[in-house]
Design a protein around this motif. Structure first.
Motif, PDB file in Angstrom:
ATOM      1  N   LYS A  30       0.816  -1.090  -0.041  1.00  0.00           N
ATOM      2  CA  LYS A  30      -0.073  -0.160  -0.055  1.00  0.00           C
ATOM      3  C   LYS A  30       0.823   1.470  -0.038  1.00  0.00           C
ATOM      4  N   TYR A  47      -1.459   3.218 -14.194  1.00  0.00           N
ATOM      5  CA  TYR A  47      -1.798   4.560 -14.344  1.00  0.00           C
ATOM      6  C   TYR A  47      -1.032   5.124 -13.020  1.00  0.00           C
ATOM      7  N   GLN A 102      -1.230   8.704 -10.791  1.00  0.00           N
ATOM      8  CA  GLN A 102      -2.029   9.848 -10.277  1.00  0.00           C
ATOM      9  C   GLN A 102      -1.186  10.910  -9.546  1.00  0.00           C
ATOM     10  N   LEU A 131      -5.636  10.576 -14.083  1.00  0.00           N
ATOM     11  CA  LEU A 131      -4.613   9.578 -14.316  1.00  0.00           C
ATOM     12  C   LEU A 131      -4.147   9.506 -15.688  1.00  0.00           C
ATOM     13  N   PHE A 178       0.839   8.224  -6.793  1.00  0.00           N
ATOM     14  CA  PHE A 178      -0.164   7.430  -6.444  1.00  0.00           C
ATOM     15  C   PHE A 178      -0.194   6.524  -7.613  1.00  0.00           C
ATOM     16  N   LEU A 226      -1.850   3.256  -9.810  1.00  0.00           N
ATOM     17  CA  LEU A 226      -3.142   2.697  -9.643  1.00  0.00           C
ATOM     18  C   LEU A 226      -2.960   1.639 -10.855  1.00  0.00           C
ATOM     19  N   ASP A 278      -6.715  -0.780  -5.078  1.00  0.00           N
ATOM     20  CA  ASP A 278      -6.527   0.395  -4.220  1.00  0.00           C
ATOM     21  C   ASP A 278      -5.560   1.103  -4.009  1.00  0.00           C
ATOM     22  N   GLY A 279      -4.564   0.810  -4.923  1.00  0.00           N
ATOM     23  CA  GLY A 279      -3.513   1.710  -5.245  1.00  0.00           C
ATOM     24  C   GLY A 279      -2.018   1.503  -4.298  1.00  0.00           C
ATOM     25  N   ARG A 336       1.144   3.982  -2.838  1.00  0.00           N
ATOM     26  CA  ARG A 336       1.550   5.340  -2.838  1.00  0.00           C
ATOM     27  C   ARG A 336       3.111   5.130  -2.699  1.00  0.00           C
TER      28      ARG A 336
END
Lengths: 111, 114
Positions: free
Chosen positions: A9, A35, A37, A43, A88, A90, A104-105, A107
């Protein structure tokens, strides 16, 4: 439950280090996407794969690499050549032009 | 190159109001258009997918319309609730050869006040 799992995460990268972000899906989708962000922005597509053992560059592929050895997995490596990796990330998948489903990406930050 | 614009960038409304979010795109040769919701620090949740041959799609209190010729889509939210607070993004799918790519707008950040 079917879905997309991204790990970790949170991830921290040191100078000159490559890091790999994991993306696994059990939706049996052929196509997968990565992607990026940035705050206040939409995105942007890094890489995508429409079938196993094939992938294409998106709009901002420089400094990134991917592989697609299995249908369910599409890992993204952020290389040391990517000078501004803080963002972030994705992962998404879909079947043909059906709705894209997202994880949920992850970071990523710089130490 | 396809560009997707969402206006306004942020919107604040009292609970119970009906509201409309706007999305415009420059290239009308799209395959479909998708509306997503994003909560802070989370991924995107697909809300509605409209194929290029369709004019609208409905799901519960949400209704999305598509006018390809004018390059516009709207997302209508009826009887808004505080739980609707999130960022809403639209994205269009372009078909180039065998490739299917989504182009995203920057999103509208919605706050519904109790």
């Amino acid at each position: 439950d079917g879905g997309i799992t991204q790990s970790p995460k949170y991830l921290f990268r040191k100078e000159g280090q490559n890091v790999t972000l994991s993306c696994e899906q059990n939706l049996n989708h052929d196509a997968m996407y990565w992607y990026r962000q940035d705050p206040g922005q939409g995105l942007r597509l890094i890489y995508y794969s429409q079938i196993v053992n094939d992938f294409q560059k998106g709009d901002i592929a420089e400094g990134y690499s991917v592989s697609r050895e299995k249908k369910e997995s599409f890992p993204l490596t952020v290389t040391s050549a990517q000078k501004n990796p803080t963002a972030f990330y994705l992962c998404a998948s879909n079947q043909y032009t059906g709705a894209q489903h997202f994880g949920d990406g992850t970071r990523l930050s710089i130490l | 190159k396809q560009e997707v614009t969402q206006i306004p960038a942020a919107l604040s409304v009292p609970e119970g109001e009906n509201l409309v979010l706007n999305c415009s795109f420059t290239d009308s040769a799209i395959y479909n258009l998708q509306w997503f919701r994003q909560d802070p620090g989370k991924g995107l949740t697909s809300l509605l997918l409209i194929q290029s041959s369709q004019r609208e799609q409905t799901s519960g209190r949400l209704n999305a319309s598509l006018d390809k010729s004018s390059g516009r889509s709207t997302l209508y939210i009826a009887a808004s609730q505080p739980g609707d607070s999130a960022t809403y993004l639209c994205a269009v799918t372009l078909v180039t050869g065998s490739a299917r790519q989504l182009t995203f707008g920057s999103g509208t950040q919605l706050t519904v006040l109790p």
